[in-house]
Motif scaffolding. Structure first.
Motif, short mmCIF file in Angstrom:
data_model
loop_
_atom_site.label_atom_id
_atom_site.label_comp_id
_atom_site.label_asym_id
_atom_site.label_seq_id
_atom_site.Cartn_x
_atom_site.Cartn_y
_atom_site.Cartn_z
N ARG A 193 8.60 36.31 50.64
CA ARG A 193 7.50 36.07 51.58
C ARG A 193 7.77 36.65 52.96
NH1 ARG A 193 7.72 29.77 51.07
NH2 ARG A 193 9.88 30.49 51.17
N TYR B 297 16.03 19.93 40.56
CA TYR B 297 16.64 21.27 40.66
C TYR B 297 17.35 21.63 39.36
CZ TYR B 297 19.52 25.13 42.43
OH TYR B 297 20.11 26.36 42.62
N THR C 271 25.26 30.37 51.36
CA THR C 271 23.99 31.04 51.70
C THR C 271 23.17 30.09 52.58
OG1 THR C 271 22.68 30.08 49.90
CG2 THR C 271 23.92 32.10 49.38
N1 LIG Z 1 23.62 29.17 46.97
C1 LIG Z 1 24.08 28.57 45.88
O1 LIG Z 1 25.12 27.86 45.91
C2 LIG Z 1 23.36 28.74 44.57
C3 LIG Z 1 23.97 28.24 43.42
C4 LIG Z 1 23.34 28.39 42.18
C5 LIG Z 1 22.13 29.04 42.12
N2 LIG Z 1 21.54 29.52 43.25
C6 LIG Z 1 20.25 30.18 43.11
O2 LIG Z 1 20.32 31.47 43.69
C7 LIG Z 1 19.02 31.86 44.12
C8 LIG Z 1 19.13 32.38 45.55
O3 LIG Z 1 19.50 31.32 46.40
P1 LIG Z 1 20.27 31.50 47.79
O4 LIG Z 1 21.37 30.50 47.79
O5 LIG Z 1 20.58 32.91 48.05
O6 LIG Z 1 19.18 30.92 48.80
P2 LIG Z 1 18.31 31.56 49.98
O7 LIG Z 1 19.15 32.36 50.89
O8 LIG Z 1 17.53 30.42 50.53
O9 LIG Z 1 17.34 32.59 49.22
C9 LIG Z 1 16.23 32.17 48.50
C10 LIG Z 1 15.32 33.37 48.25
O10 LIG Z 1 14.21 32.90 47.49
C11 LIG Z 1 13.04 33.34 48.12
N3 LIG Z 1 11.92 32.44 47.93
C12 LIG Z 1 11.85 31.11 48.14
N4 LIG Z 1 10.61 30.66 47.96
C13 LIG Z 1 9.85 31.75 47.62
C14 LIG Z 1 8.49 31.95 47.35
N5 LIG Z 1 7.59 30.95 47.40
N6 LIG Z 1 8.06 33.19 47.05
C15 LIG Z 1 8.94 34.23 47.02
N7 LIG Z 1 10.24 34.11 47.29
C16 LIG Z 1 10.69 32.88 47.59
C17 LIG Z 1 13.38 33.42 49.60
O11 LIG Z 1 12.49 34.32 50.25
P3 LIG Z 1 11.34 33.90 51.29
O12 LIG Z 1 11.68 32.57 51.86
O13 LIG Z 1 11.35 35.02 52.29
O14 LIG Z 1 10.10 33.90 50.49
C18 LIG Z 1 14.80 33.97 49.53
O15 LIG Z 1 14.76 35.37 49.46
C19 LIG Z 1 18.13 30.63 43.97
O16 LIG Z 1 17.37 30.75 42.79
C20 LIG Z 1 19.11 29.49 43.85
O17 LIG Z 1 18.59 28.40 43.12
C21 LIG Z 1 22.12 29.38 44.47
#
Ligand SMILES: NC(=O)c1ccc[n+]([C@@H]2O[C@H](COP(=O)([O-])OP(=O)(O)OC[C@H]3O[C@@H](n4cnc5c(N)ncnc54)[C@H](OP(=O)(O)O)[C@@H]3O)[C@@H](O)[C@H]2O)c1
Length: 238
Positions: free
Chosen positions: A33, A144, A181
């Motif tokens: 977004r 989640y 992150t």
């Molecule tokens: N960090 C961890 O420890 C961890 C562990 C396991 C899995 N994960 C998974 O890894 C993925 C990335 O997470 P992250 O930790 O890198 O978090 P992050 O930095 O908050 O990134 C989340 C991403 O998802 C996008 N997003 C959220 N809502 C959205 C929407 N409505 N439409 C389009 N894009 C959307 C955000 O973009 P915009 O807000 O600009 O739209 C951002 O680019 C997630 O699926 C998370 O569940 C993370």
């Protein structure tokens, strides 16, 4: 030159993965977004990049926009769904929004991507960034964990279908542990935390190796295995 699309590429794992894939010589299509953030990510990519504003809460519109992005790029070889939010307040409105992004949004894109690769007859790869949290239901992240378990199951189903239909479509389930992150900023009780640039390198390796499932980093495979083995009377006290 291979082309990869990453949805959820404006911060954290997704932005680092975009930069990493670009470094490895891919043309990269990035979506989320926040357009300004996407522009900053594109600025750090070394190769050709395409930017698309996509809101994964609007599923039909997101599918249309994915189609437009594929067209603008002249095709795609890898489609990564990394968008996700973490929410554990127990408040229904917020939890519902998370289901819409993490689970329904993923299905909307994975379904589109499968049809795209199948109908175009080209070799393709669908990558979903799920989580170790999909392993078992946990009181710390009820909704989640459920959305991530949904992704595990959906991807297994798509892999089953691709094999049965003899389609050259690889399905890669990426299961990160704790990654540093914006999503995990200030979160307590984390361990084995790695930075997202390192996680992105491991994810890129898993994508290029066409892994079915990859834990990030790999030691989470062992943790997940043990979690599954634990009897309920121990799990319920953890
Ligand atoms: N960090 C961890 O420890 C961890 C562990 C396991 C899995 N994960 C998974 O890894 C993925 C990335 O997470 P992250 O930790 O890198 O978090 P992050 O930095 O908050 O990134 C989340 C991403 O998802 C996008 N997003 C959220 N809502 C959205 C929407 N409505 N439409 C389009 N894009 C959307 C955000 O973009 P915009 O807000 O600009 O739209 C951002 O680019 C997630 O699926 C998370 O569940 C993370």
């Amino acid at each position: 030159m291979k082309k990869v699309i990453i949805i959820g590429a404006s911060s954290g794992i997704g932005s680092d993965l975009a930069i990493e894939m670009s470094k490895r010589g891919y043309e990269v299509g990035i979506a989320a977004r926040r357009l300004e953030m996407l522009q900053q990510v594109a600025g750090q990519c070394t190769g050709k990049t395409y930017i698309k504003s996509i809101d994964m809460a609007r599923h039909d519109e997101a599918r249309t926009k994915l189609g437009e992005l594929i067209e603008e790029m002249g095709g795609a070889d890898i489609i990564v769904y990394n968008a996700g939010i973490g929410e554990s307040s127990g408040k229904w409105e917020k939890e519902h929004q998370m289901h819409e992004i993490n689970a329904v949004g993923f299905a909307a894109i994975a379904n589109y991507a499968f049809k795209y690769f199948r109908d175009s007859g080209r070799e393709g790869q669908i990558v979903g960034v799920s989580s170790v949290a999909g392993t078992r239901g946990s009181r710390y992240a009820i909704g989640y964990g459920a959305t991530k378990a949904f992704m595990w199951n959906y991807m297994e189903g798509q892999r089953h279908k691709a094999i049965a239909e003899k389609k050259n479509i690889t399905i890669t389930d990426i299961r990160p542990g704790f990654i540093d992150t914006p999503m995990t900023k200030g979160q307590k009780g984390m361990f084995w935390v790695v930075d997202s640039a390192y996680a992105a390198r491991l994810i890129a390796n898993a994508i290029e190796a066409k892994k079915k499932v990859a834990y990030i980093p790999g030691k989470w495979a062992f943790a997940s295995f043990v979690m599954r083995l634990l009897p309920d009377f121990i799990w319920n006290r953890s």
